[in-house]
Design a protein around this motif. Structure first.
Motif, short mmCIF file in Angstrom:
data_model
loop_
_atom_site.label_atom_id
_atom_site.label_comp_id
_atom_site.label_asym_id
_atom_site.label_seq_id
_atom_site.Cartn_x
_atom_site.Cartn_y
_atom_site.Cartn_z
N VAL A 163 1.97 21.78 -4.80
CA VAL A 163 1.32 20.64 -5.43
C VAL A 163 1.69 19.35 -4.70
O VAL A 163 0.84 18.50 -4.43
CB VAL A 163 1.72 20.53 -6.92
CG1 VAL A 163 1.23 19.21 -7.52
CG2 VAL A 163 1.14 21.70 -7.71
N SER A 164 2.98 19.22 -4.37
CA SER A 164 3.45 18.04 -3.63
C SER A 164 2.74 17.92 -2.29
O SER A 164 2.35 16.82 -1.87
CB SER A 164 4.96 18.12 -3.42
OG SER A 164 5.43 17.04 -2.67
N GLU A 165 2.56 19.05 -1.63
CA GLU A 165 1.88 19.05 -0.34
C GLU A 165 0.41 18.63 -0.48
O GLU A 165 -0.10 17.85 0.33
CB GLU A 165 1.96 20.45 0.28
CG GLU A 165 1.34 20.56 1.66
CD GLU A 165 1.45 21.96 2.24
OE1 GLU A 165 0.70 22.27 3.17
OE2 GLU A 165 2.29 22.75 1.74
N ILE A 166 -0.24 19.13 -1.53
CA ILE A 166 -1.64 18.76 -1.77
C ILE A 166 -1.76 17.27 -2.06
O ILE A 166 -2.67 16.59 -1.55
CB ILE A 166 -2.21 19.58 -2.95
CG1 ILE A 166 -2.32 21.06 -2.57
CG2 ILE A 166 -3.58 19.04 -3.37
CD1 ILE A 166 -2.67 21.97 -3.72
N ILE A 167 -0.85 16.74 -2.87
CA ILE A 167 -0.87 15.31 -3.19
C ILE A 167 -0.67 14.48 -1.92
O ILE A 167 -1.35 13.47 -1.71
CB ILE A 167 0.21 14.96 -4.24
CG1 ILE A 167 -0.13 15.60 -5.58
CG2 ILE A 167 0.35 13.45 -4.39
CD1 ILE A 167 0.92 15.42 -6.65
N ASP A 168 0.27 14.92 -1.07
CA ASP A 168 0.50 14.20 0.19
C ASP A 168 -0.75 14.17 1.06
O ASP A 168 -1.08 13.14 1.67
CB ASP A 168 1.65 14.86 0.97
CG ASP A 168 3.02 14.52 0.39
OD1 ASP A 168 3.13 13.47 -0.25
OD2 ASP A 168 3.96 15.32 0.58
N ARG B 268 -3.89 14.43 0.08
CA ARG B 268 -4.91 13.57 -0.52
C ARG B 268 -4.55 12.09 -0.37
O ARG B 268 -5.42 11.26 -0.08
CB ARG B 268 -5.08 13.91 -2.00
CG ARG B 268 -5.60 15.31 -2.26
CD ARG B 268 -6.95 15.54 -1.61
NE ARG B 268 -7.97 14.64 -2.14
CZ ARG B 268 -9.16 14.46 -1.59
NH1 ARG B 268 -9.47 15.09 -0.47
NH2 ARG B 268 -10.04 13.64 -2.14
N LEU B 269 -3.27 11.77 -0.56
CA LEU B 269 -2.85 10.37 -0.43
C LEU B 269 -2.96 9.88 1.00
O LEU B 269 -3.20 8.69 1.24
CB LEU B 269 -1.41 10.20 -0.93
CG LEU B 269 -1.20 10.33 -2.44
CD1 LEU B 269 0.28 10.19 -2.78
CD2 LEU B 269 -2.00 9.28 -3.20
N ALA B 270 -2.78 10.80 1.95
CA ALA B 270 -2.89 10.42 3.36
C ALA B 270 -4.31 9.98 3.71
O ALA B 270 -4.51 9.26 4.69
CB ALA B 270 -2.46 11.58 4.25
N GLU B 271 -5.28 10.42 2.91
CA GLU B 271 -6.67 10.06 3.15
C GLU B 271 -7.02 8.67 2.61
O GLU B 271 -8.07 8.11 2.94
CB GLU B 271 -7.59 11.10 2.52
CG GLU B 271 -7.42 12.50 3.10
CD GLU B 271 -8.24 13.54 2.36
OE1 GLU B 271 -8.92 13.17 1.37
OE2 GLU B 271 -8.22 14.72 2.76
N PHE C 105 0.81 -1.21 0.00
CA PHE C 105 0.00 0.00 0.00
C PHE C 105 0.86 1.27 0.00
O PHE C 105 0.64 2.20 -0.79
CB PHE C 105 -0.92 -0.03 1.22
CG PHE C 105 -1.65 1.24 1.50
CD1 PHE C 105 -2.55 1.76 0.60
CD2 PHE C 105 -1.43 1.94 2.69
CE1 PHE C 105 -3.23 2.93 0.86
CE2 PHE C 105 -2.09 3.11 2.95
CZ PHE C 105 -3.00 3.61 2.04
N GLU C 106 1.86 1.33 0.88
CA GLU C 106 2.69 2.53 0.99
C GLU C 106 3.50 2.76 -0.28
O GLU C 106 3.65 3.90 -0.73
CB GLU C 106 3.62 2.42 2.19
CG GLU C 106 2.90 2.44 3.54
CD GLU C 106 2.11 3.72 3.76
OE1 GLU C 106 2.55 4.78 3.25
OE2 GLU C 106 1.07 3.68 4.43
#
Length: 233
Positions: A184-189, A191-194, A64-65
């Protein structure tokens, strides 16, 4: 209709018909087809589900990770590179891309700008003259026309080539692009954390389950052909 269920069912029926009828060729075709279809179905199932005693099953939830990291790397390296951002800022003819800011401008509250203008006039040398004509209240009928004109002027400015070129020059600054990539990287992180392992499994299943079903179908078909060949030989 579930391709896996249909294929395995047909293969099982062939095997049973061959067994009870004593037809060796039909039995061989059915058994080989069932073997190929069931094996491929189990392989597809093992991608998404952990099967007891079968090492390597549940590979997608188990990784998963790594899956999340791969998504981020793909997004940043394929879509949000400096070159792609530069290309986004330019049209095919080399001119700066014109962003349609009018919907945003229309929603901007320019009332504070009018209030500031009134305050400036009131504190200027015209303040005493304005007081003779009713003070700031005398300017209130001008508020809506002022806001309308201001929005029109702002839209005209933002739709000019000079503004688009200036905006491109500013956004293409290395520091700006780097900051944009960081955001953008922060936003992706975030969203992925969810995402949860179950969500990832369901997303992939939805995307490829239809196509993986054909693995079971062709496993049954080729298994049946091998069974036919084995029986004839």
């Amino acid at each position: 209709m579930n391709k896996s269920v249909v294929t395995n069912s047909l293969a099982l029926i062939l095997a049973l018909v061959g067994f009870f009828s004593g037809q060796a060729i039909i039995l061989s075709v059915g058994l080989f087809a069932l073997s190929g279809a069931f094996t491929n179905w189990l392989a597809v199932h093992m991608l998404f589900e952990k099967v007891p005693l079968l090492y390597g099953s549940g590979v997608i939830p188990a990784n998963f990770e790594q899956f999340k990291s791969a998504i981020k790397v793909m997004m940043m390296e394929q879509f949000f590179t400096k070159e792609n951002i530069d290309n986004f800022m330019s049209e095919q003819d080399g001119k700066a891309h014109q962003f349609k800011l009018s919907p945003i401008i229309e929603k901007v509250d320019l009332a504070p700008a009018f209030d500031t203008l009134v305050d400036v006039v009131e504190k200027s040398s015209f303040g005493s003259m304005l007081a003779m004509f009713g003070g700031t209240e005398a300017l209130m009928p001008l508020k809506d026309p002022f806001i309308e004109k201001m929005k029109g002027s702002m839209i005209d400015i933002t739709e000019s080539e000079a503004f688009s070129e200036l905006l491109r020059e500013q956004l293409e600054q290395p520091s700006v692009i780097a900051d944009m990539q960081d955001k953008v990287s922060e936003i992706i992180d975030i969203r992925l954390a969810e995402l949860t392992p179950k969500m990832v499994k369901e997303i992939i299943q939805t995307m490829i389950k239809k196509h993986l079903g054909w693995l079971v179908v062709w496993g049954g078909v080729f298994g049946g052909l091998f069974g036919l060949a084995a029986a004839l030989i």
